[in-house]
Design a protein around this motif. Structure first.
Motif, PDB file in Angstrom:
ATOM      1  N   GLN A  84       0.851  -1.185   0.000  1.00  0.00           N
ATOM      2  CA  GLN A  84       0.000   0.000   0.000  1.00  0.00           C
ATOM      3  C   GLN A  84       0.892   1.242   0.000  1.00  0.00           C
ATOM      4  N   ASN A  86       1.946   5.064   0.551  1.00  0.00           N
ATOM      5  CA  ASN A  86       1.520   6.053   1.556  1.00  0.00           C
ATOM      6  C   ASN A  86       1.401   7.451   0.957  1.00  0.00           C
ATOM      7  N   TYR A  99      -5.347   4.506   8.255  1.00  0.00           N
ATOM      8  CA  TYR A  99      -5.750   3.209   8.771  1.00  0.00           C
ATOM      9  C   TYR A  99      -6.488   3.393  10.090  1.00  0.00           C
ATOM     10  N   ASP A 200      -6.734  -0.533  -4.234  1.00  0.00           N
ATOM     11  CA  ASP A 200      -7.179  -1.464  -3.213  1.00  0.00           C
ATOM     12  C   ASP A 200      -8.703  -1.524  -3.213  1.00  0.00           C
ATOM     13  N   ARG A 219     -10.877   2.036   2.466  1.00  0.00           N
ATOM     14  CA  ARG A 219      -9.665   1.557   1.816  1.00  0.00           C
ATOM     15  C   ARG A 219      -9.805   1.494   0.293  1.00  0.00           C
ATOM     16  N   LEU A 224      -1.985   0.684  -4.632  1.00  0.00           N
ATOM     17  CA  LEU A 224      -1.182  -0.491  -4.293  1.00  0.00           C
ATOM     18  C   LEU A 224      -0.161  -0.729  -5.389  1.00  0.00           C
ATOM     19  N   GLN A 247       9.907  -5.261   2.513  1.00  0.00           N
ATOM     20  CA  GLN A 247       9.429  -4.298   3.498  1.00  0.00           C
ATOM     21  C   GLN A 247      10.514  -3.244   3.774  1.00  0.00           C
ATOM     22  N   SER A 256       5.998   3.437   1.484  1.00  0.00           N
ATOM     23  CA  SER A 256       4.968   2.694   2.221  1.00  0.00           C
ATOM     24  C   SER A 256       5.450   2.506   3.640  1.00  0.00           C
ATOM     25  N   ASN A 257       4.509   2.372   4.590  1.00  0.00           N
ATOM     26  CA  ASN A 257       4.976   2.052   5.936  1.00  0.00           C
ATOM     27  C   ASN A 257       5.223   0.552   6.063  1.00  0.00           C
ATOM     28  N   ASN A 259       3.611  -1.920   6.884  1.00  0.00           N
ATOM     29  CA  ASN A 259       3.146  -2.569   8.108  1.00  0.00           C
ATOM     30  C   ASN A 259       2.215  -3.743   7.794  1.00  0.00           C
ATOM     31  N   GLU A 262      -1.367  -3.859   9.677  1.00  0.00           N
ATOM     32  CA  GLU A 262      -2.383  -2.948   9.151  1.00  0.00           C
ATOM     33  C   GLU A 262      -2.729  -3.278   7.700  1.00  0.00           C
ATOM     34  N   SER A 264      -0.701  -2.976   5.193  1.00  0.00           N
ATOM     35  CA  SER A 264       0.009  -2.133   4.228  1.00  0.00           C
ATOM     36  C   SER A 264       0.959  -2.962   3.384  1.00  0.00           C
TER      37      SER A 264
END
Lengths: 553, 536
Positions: A84, A86, A99, A200, A219, A224, A247, A256-257, A259, A262, A264
């Protein structure tokens, strides 16, 4: 802790490759508990749940072999990862996405797919996709386009997903990673088939009674990137490390974070097995619902054993192309849906959006602005002379790496900086459950601290005291030294006075020393240090003390 | 009542009985003097308001009165907001009283096709599936009209989601043709065309995917303009076939149509396919006929598309179009017959592409979020039943066709091939428009036919789109304007001339169309339904 579950699980499979029945699971659970109490160390790829930012390297564990469940079979694993992005707003409208917002509070006619609403592409999505494509060493398509992927589901408000089909924005790259030592180590390159942009979907919220479901479209329309790997991985650990490296990469790039909790960063894995030596792939099974790196690893290893078991029992035909769900509680995969033929998504070019045209200048500008990727950082740290364990620790988390880099940039000694960060600073962060960005110590002061010790201004012992002060409260090294009057005493005359004072106050011990009990030197040294309030230069102190002790009186 | 819009002198000269006044048979049997060419209602309204000869409320009331009288026969509207219209007119009168500046569309009653979203009125797209749906936003075109002072009078009937050529495929009602109420108004924007034709409003918005503005304009004897793809924002237009859909304009004169187009044109950041091109001031080209030279279109190269006068085209239509070509020649144009060999491929390519896109665009009507939901035990029946009940047969036919054309294994043979044909058509139009300034053809192979005549023969109805679909495939602008009549009904049936221009050259089309219209003799522009309607 979760990592321990993973490794224990692995071992149990190695010991009892075919024991995958509830009883076995129960036993395994007990073992897990036992191990959990023994060790709280985590592994790089598998500590997502504990602390998503700081990676603490394993020290105590050694898994020399990965999950070679059977000598006769090899597993083939490919991963589809959804990242995902950001961006401030969604892919095709100006709604923000946060989120955890209350359902349907971040929606508009566009992301709700109301009649007459049209998508307009957020240009940041292209920028981020190009960044990731370049960082994954892909070939970029200068002329790509969006397509519609059509299927009905209540979380898909338009009845189609805007995606990319036959011309993805990036293709044919690879991802470098260094496997941690405990997993056998080594440098790996895993192929990247393609990277494409898409939107998404929303989320379904099912009522507790199960009698109705509700749709949350917050969402829906969030951008994405789907990153598809080549089927290059052979074990759960390799797959988990691949995901962990992705990641790391998206976090390094700031797109992206990443995570997993969540959502992501979401991984769907495809697993098949084949007899060793066979080039043809076996029937692949897709696994979904993998919410952590450890579940990636465990689910794959479970699935491999399941398939090997079926194969070795001559029931290979029971491995069918299907989607299975990883059940975290039961630690197993179960059938979610069987594929009835090939799904026909009736892709066709999205007529509401113009083609995506990248100019060479645009791509070059992004390439020039790319930050140092994790792989580049690791190679640079390696060249600095650091061990792979140090390298992985520092480079795992971009914030730690940046802290380290900034410390070095202030002139700190590489090895000393590494030791401080991996030692006392990491321990402090772990105890206090803080990230490196949350501690009060700044790189400049760590560099100052290291220099002060090296230059003899303060002793190592005092250095440690100052460090904890800096970590908890901040401030400057110079300020603290001055404030607490901690400058090391290097004046021989002053030290001599202190030594003489201690000798005069301990005549009995002096007599014993001179009578041959030379062990007492340590006692005297400690006394002198106490008198100096820890500030006496230890070398000087010992030299002068010895002279005085051995002097003929 | 028309006296408020046209000079009282001209009204009194309207023939009281039917007269055949086609260009080919320029022998008016009536003893009445010939009717004058249409004037811009928008400019008359502006003049009336500024000179304070009439109030906005009076003007609005006069249209609403006619609307009330004619609507039971025509059924052009699915929704009329009388109170809101009068309220806005009163507000306008207050502005006039306090000498506030008026927008260029102040006091102009605009009807809007019901597949164009309006925040204050239901927008159903003519479909049961959206019955009662009230959008939370105005389409960009509607917002622009409101910003310029226009008053939206109501929402007009259409074939469900624009799929049809007669307006019979509306889920709610059948609209009649003001020239003969036993005939169809054409479609899919039949309500908007009939409303302008019967002067139930001043101008109206329609949408044109394969001819849905031009065909009803031709059938109802009004001016219809399909702009270049990208000239007008599609935001708020319920998508039928996104790569072909455009919002178009209806007016009773070329000038009104051009003024409306100017109001709604321009780039919109909410539509990625809308163009950044500057919008010329179309209205400045509408010179008074008195100022024209004797050969005002001297040097204009006009290509008459040979394939549009082939077999299958009504003989009466062919002679009217040839008459129109002669009229253009009289105005100084050089008219040559040209050939577009790919012309006949347009129809199959269009029906594949439009159906394919519609099968996707209509997926959102699934009963989950808005519109009608049928109670069901499980998800697939919720979808299936909601859509089975919500959509009419023509929409289902196109969804099925499109789904088939996009399916794995058929995509290359249908969708991809149709796209290749589209490219070919684009190129052949480009070549023809390099040689010619405009191309002309009939707007339809026949005049309006009887209600029900083609209802059970979709292929015959599809064939009626032969004149218009190519223009959508090529993305070009086209203007349709009345140019004569053929026999039929009580008063003859209007025939529209289609003028096709180069991309974004609406300015030229409007200029030529205006001169053509203003110099056309012996042609009536007001349908018999209201021709005696001169109540103030």
């Amino acid at each position: 802790m979760s990592s321990m579950m993973a490794s224990t699980f692995l071992r149990s499979i190695q010991n009892h490759p075919l024991m995958l029945y509830p009883a076995a699971l129960f036993i395994r659970k007990k073992v897990v508990l036992y191990c959990t109490m023994k060790s709280t160390e985590s592994q790089t790829a598998t500590q997502e749940k504990q602390n998503p930012r700081i990676k603490v390297p394993p020290r105590t564990q050694t898994i020399t072999t990965t999950n070679n469940v059977s000598k006769d079979y090899e597993a083939v694993i490919g991963i589809e990862t959804h990242v995902q992005l950001n961006t401030l707003t969604k892919a095709f409208c100006s709604c923000p996405y946060n989120y955890g917002s209350p359902p349907n509070t971040s929606v508009c006619p566009i992301c709700m797919g109301l009649p007459g609403a049209l998508p307009v592409l957020n240009s940041k999505v292209i920028e981020y996709a190009v960044k990731v494509g370049l960082a994954l060493n892909c070939k970029l398509s200068l002329n790509s386009k969006f397509d519609r992927k059509q299927y009905f589901y209540p979380d898909l408000p338009k009845g189609y997903q805007i995606s990319q089909f036959d011309v993805p924005i990036a293709t044919g790259g690879y991802l470098d990673l260094d496997l941690p030592m405990e997993f056998g180590g080594g440098h790996w390159k895993f192929g990247i088939t393609r990277v494409h942009m898409e939107e998404d979907a929303g989320k379904l919220l099912h009522s507790e009674s199960g009698s109705y479901s509700q749709v949350d479209l917050n969402r829906a329309g969030v951008p994405l990137l789907e990153i598809v790997s080549e089927p290059d991985m052979r074990t759960g650990i390799e797959a988990a490390e691949y995901a962990a490296e992705l990641q790391r990469l998206v976090r390094y790039l700031g797109v992206s974070n990443g995570n997993m909790q969540e959502g992501s960063l979401r991984c769907d894995v495809n697993v098949s097995i084949r007899p060793i030596g066979q080039s043809q792939f076996g029937t692949k099974v897709e696994i979904k619902n993998l919410n952590s790196f450890s579940s990636v690893s465990r689910a794959i290893d479970f699935e491999i054993s399941r398939q090997v078991q079926l194969h070795s029992q001559e029931k290979g035909d029971q491995i069918i192309q299907e989607t299975r769900l990883w059940e975290e509680g039961a630690q197993k995969t179960v059938t979610m849906r069987k594929k009835e033929g090939l799904a026909d998504y009736r892709y066709f070019p999205e007529p509401d959006l113009p083609g995506v045209i990248l100019t060479k200048e645009y791509v070059d500008a992004i390439r020039d602005s790319l930050p140092e990727a994790p792989e580049m950082k690791r190679r640079r740290y390696e060249k600095m002379g650091l061990s792979m364990q140090d390298v992985l620790f520092l480079a795992n988390d971009i914030n730690v790496a940046q802290f380290f880099d900034a410390t070095i940039a202030k002139g700190a000694d590489v090895k000393l900086a590494t030791n401080w960060i991996m030692g006392d600073i990491a321990a402090y962060m772990k105890n206090e459950k803080l990230t490196i960005n949350e501690i009060k110590l700044v790189p400049r002061e760590l560099a100052e601290l290291i220099a002060s010790i090296k230059g003899g201004t303060i002793s190592g012992k005092i250095g440690k005291e100052i460090l904890f002060e800096l970590l908890a409260k901040g401030g400057t090294v110079k300020g603290l030294i001055k404030e607490k009057d901690l400058v090391q005493i290097v004046d021989p005359v002053e030290i001599e006075k202190m030594v003489e004072k201690v000798l005069a106050e301990n005549p009995q011990q002096l007599e014993q020393y001179r009578g041959g009990k030379t062990k007492l030197q340590g006692y005297f040294a400690g006394q002198v240090m106490k008198v100096s309030k820890g500030k006496a230069n230890p070398g000087l102190l010992n030299k002068i003390l010895l002279e005085k002790l051995n002097a003929k009186s | 009542m028309l006296s408020t819009l046209q000079s009282p002198r001209s009204l009194s000269r309207f023939p009281s009985r039917y007269t055949l006044c086609t260009l080919t048979a320029q022998s008016p049997t009536s003893t009445s003097p010939p009717p004058p060419p249409p004037h811009s209602q928008i400019l008359s309204i502006r003049h009336s308001l500024l000179s304070r000869r009439l109030s906005a409320a009076q003007l609005a009331e006069s249209y609403l009165t006619r609307l009330r009288l004619t609507e039971p026969h025509l059924k052009s509207f699915l929704h009329v907001s009388e109170d809101a219209v009068l309220q806005q007119a009163h507000r306008l009168d207050q502005m006039i009283a306090s000498s506030e500046e008026l927008g260029p569309l102040a006091g102009v009653l605009v009807a809007v096709k019901d597949n164009i979203c309006t925040a204050d009125m239901p927008s159903t797209g003519g479909s049961r599936v959206l019955e009662g749906y009230l959008p939370p936003f105005d389409a960009t075109a509607v917002r622009k009209i409101k910003d310029l002072g226009g008053i939206v009078v109501g929402k007009t009937n259409l074939d469900e989601f624009g799929m049809g050529s007669t307006t019979e495929a509306s889920a709610f009602q059948v609209t009649a043709n003001p020239w003969d109420i036993s005939r169809v108004p054409g479609g899919s924007s039949g309500g908007s065309a009939a409303a302008v034709s019967a002067r139930q409003c001043v101008v109206s918005l329609g949408s044109d995917t394969g001819g849905s503005v031009r065909l009803p304009a031709s059938f109802c004897g009004v001016v219809g303009l399909k702009p270049t793809y990208g000239r007008v924002s599609r935001y708020g237009l319920m998508a039928y076939a996104s790569s072909l859909d455009v919002i178009g304009c209806f007016g009773s004169s070329v000038a009104d149509t051009g003024i409306l187009l100017h109001a709604i044109s321009g780039h919109d950041r909410l539509d990625a396919t809308s163009s950044n091109r500057e919008v010329p001031d179309f209205a400045s080209r509408f010179d008074s006929v008195d100022l024209l030279e004797s050969k005002p279109l001297k040097g204009l190269r006009v290509g008459l598309i040979r394939e549009t006068l082939d077999d299958g085209v009504d003989n009466g239509v062919i002679s009217v179009i040839r008459g129109a070509a002669s009229h253009l020649e009289e105005l100084g144009c050089s008219v040559t017959e040209i050939s577009l060999p790919s012309f006949s491929l347009g129809l199959p390519a269009y029906y594949i592409l439009a159906s394919s896109e519609s099968s996707s665009n209509l997926s959102r009507y699934d009963g989950v979020r808005y519109g009608n939901q049928v109670a069901a035990d499980e998800l697939n029946s919720l979808y299936g039943d909601s859509r089975a009940k919500g959509f009419g047969p023509e929409v289902k036919r196109r969804i099925l066709t499109g789904t088939y054309a996009l399916s794995a294994g058929y995509y290359d043979a249908y969708y991809k091939r149709a796209q290749q044909v589209r490219t070919m058509i684009r190129k052949s139009f480009k070549a023809a428009l390099d040689e010619n300034d405009i191309l002309i053809s009939p707007a339809a192979p026949s005049a309006a036919y009887k209600i029900g005549e083609k209802k059970d023969d979709p292929l015959a109805m599809y064939a009626g789109d032969i004149m218009t679909v190519n223009v959508n495939l090529a993305g070009l602008p086209a203007l349709v304007l009345p140019c004569g009549f053929v026999e039929g009904g009580a008063a003859g049936l209007p025939v529209g001339l289609q003028m096709i221009g180069a991309g974004f050259d609406e300015e030229n089309l409007l200029k030529v169309g205006h001169i053509f219209e203003q110099t056309l003799e012996n042609c009536r522009f007001v349908p018999p339904l209201i021709e005696h309607d001169d109540t103030p």
